[in-house]
Design an enzyme around this catalytic site. Sequence first.
Site, PDB file in Angstrom:
ATOM      1  N   HIS A   1       3.954  -6.824 -11.154  1.00 25.53           N
ATOM      2  CA  HIS A   1       4.107  -6.392  -9.763  1.00 25.53           C
ATOM      3  C   HIS A   1       3.511  -7.363  -8.751  1.00 25.53           C
ATOM      4  CE1 HIS A   1       4.706  -3.530  -6.526  1.00 25.53           C
ATOM      5  NE2 HIS A   1       3.424  -3.574  -6.201  1.00 25.53           N
TER       6      HIS A   1
ATOM      7  N   ASP B   1       7.238  -5.085 -14.110  1.00 28.39           N
ATOM      8  CA  ASP B   1       6.535  -4.387 -13.024  1.00 28.39           C
ATOM      9  C   ASP B   1       6.349  -2.921 -13.420  1.00 28.39           C
ATOM     10  OD1 ASP B   1       5.707  -3.189 -10.628  1.00 28.39           O
ATOM     11  OD2 ASP B   1       6.956  -4.496  -9.395  1.00 28.39           O
TER      12      ASP B   1
ATOM     13  N   SER C   1       6.472  -4.396  -2.267  1.00 22.64           N
ATOM     14  CA  SER C   1       5.974  -3.090  -2.673  1.00 22.64           C
ATOM     15  C   SER C   1       6.225  -2.093  -1.537  1.00 22.64           C
ATOM     16  CB  SER C   1       4.493  -3.196  -3.057  1.00 22.64           C
ATOM     17  OG  SER C   1       4.036  -2.045  -3.731  1.00 22.64           O
ATOM     18  N   TRP C   2       5.191  -1.393  -1.030  1.00 19.63           N
ATOM     19  CA  TRP C   2       5.399  -0.539   0.144  1.00 19.63           C
ATOM     20  C   TRP C   2       5.957  -1.358   1.299  1.00 19.63           C
ATOM     21  CZ3 TRP C   2       6.245   3.600   2.903  1.00 19.63           C
ATOM     22  CH2 TRP C   2       5.968   3.576   4.271  1.00 19.63           C
TER      23      TRP C   2
ATOM     24  N   GLY D   1       0.845  -1.175   0.000  1.00 15.21           N
ATOM     25  CA  GLY D   1       0.000   0.000   0.000  1.00 15.21           C
ATOM     26  C   GLY D   1       0.894   1.243   0.000  1.00 15.21           C
TER      27      GLY D   1
END
Length: 323
Positions: A298, A270, A114-115, A43
């Site tokens: 991704h 990605d 990711s985050w 996120g």
Amino acid sequence: MRPLYPPIEPYDHGMLEVGDGQAVYWETSGNPDGKPAVFLHGGPGGGTSPLNRRYFDPDHYRIVLLDQRGCGRSTPHIADGADLSVNTTAHLIADIEELRRKLDIERWLVFGGSWGSTLALAYAQLHPERVTELVLRGIFLLRRKEIDWYYNGSAGYVYPDEWEKFLAPVPEAERGGDLVEAYHRLLNSADSEIATAAALAWTTWESSTSSLRPDPARVAETSDSRFALAFARIENHYFRHGGFLDEAQLLRDIGAITHIPAVIVQGRHDIVCPAVSAWDLHRAWSGSRLHIVDDAGHSAAEPGIVHHLVEATDMFAAVESHG
């Protein structure tokens, strides 16, 4: 190709009061006496799901999941008016440490995508003595050029149809400026219909571009307005503030963690977090292992990504953690 482990249920869970009126949901699954591992979701604002437990061998790992402030099962939820001023990277790192102490874990493997990779790196650099290994996927270093790539037009050259939908809520006069700022105004509109429409557009842009092939089920899953409001508002809040990190901080301070074994898994295609960030991280961290998956985007659920992530946790399962 390594598949995910079979579905499992938590053996314990709870709400951790972390101050500022916030309570963080946590759960543990797998082997209570196993090697501790903490999963940091993406996120920011995504929350965890049962799928996240399945990257770890449940016979060997004590698997810890938590929903970061304001999202998932943590309270208060952004859709219920949670205060974003007490939602920063420093707050999240402090929450992770509070949970580690509550669960009486000395050291643990940190897994983030990711985050989650951003937060994992920031956490490890501040608390390297608490991290046994790092497993990172879809690297996001939260540099301004990464934000601009995805939210200010460049990624739209690859997905022009989806980009048009992302632009739709933004007044034409604002489309030539910083769209992160334009969306900040929309997402925080006093008109709930405007805020919800913007949240759905923001979230759909990400879910529509996250996998190599279209994934309508993922788009539908993230189209719930409550999820979208938390996801979009929290992401936008962090991205407006550079993740509450100094520009290039995570590469600058890499020396604090170069002794920690690490595996980096990155989709070649990605669009959300382009492979250049994984490459830059690997070049700065010579001891890391980098796997670029040629037939992946991704999403953490793509077969080649799953294979290397499970292979990494299996490899580290046998390493003594003293956790």
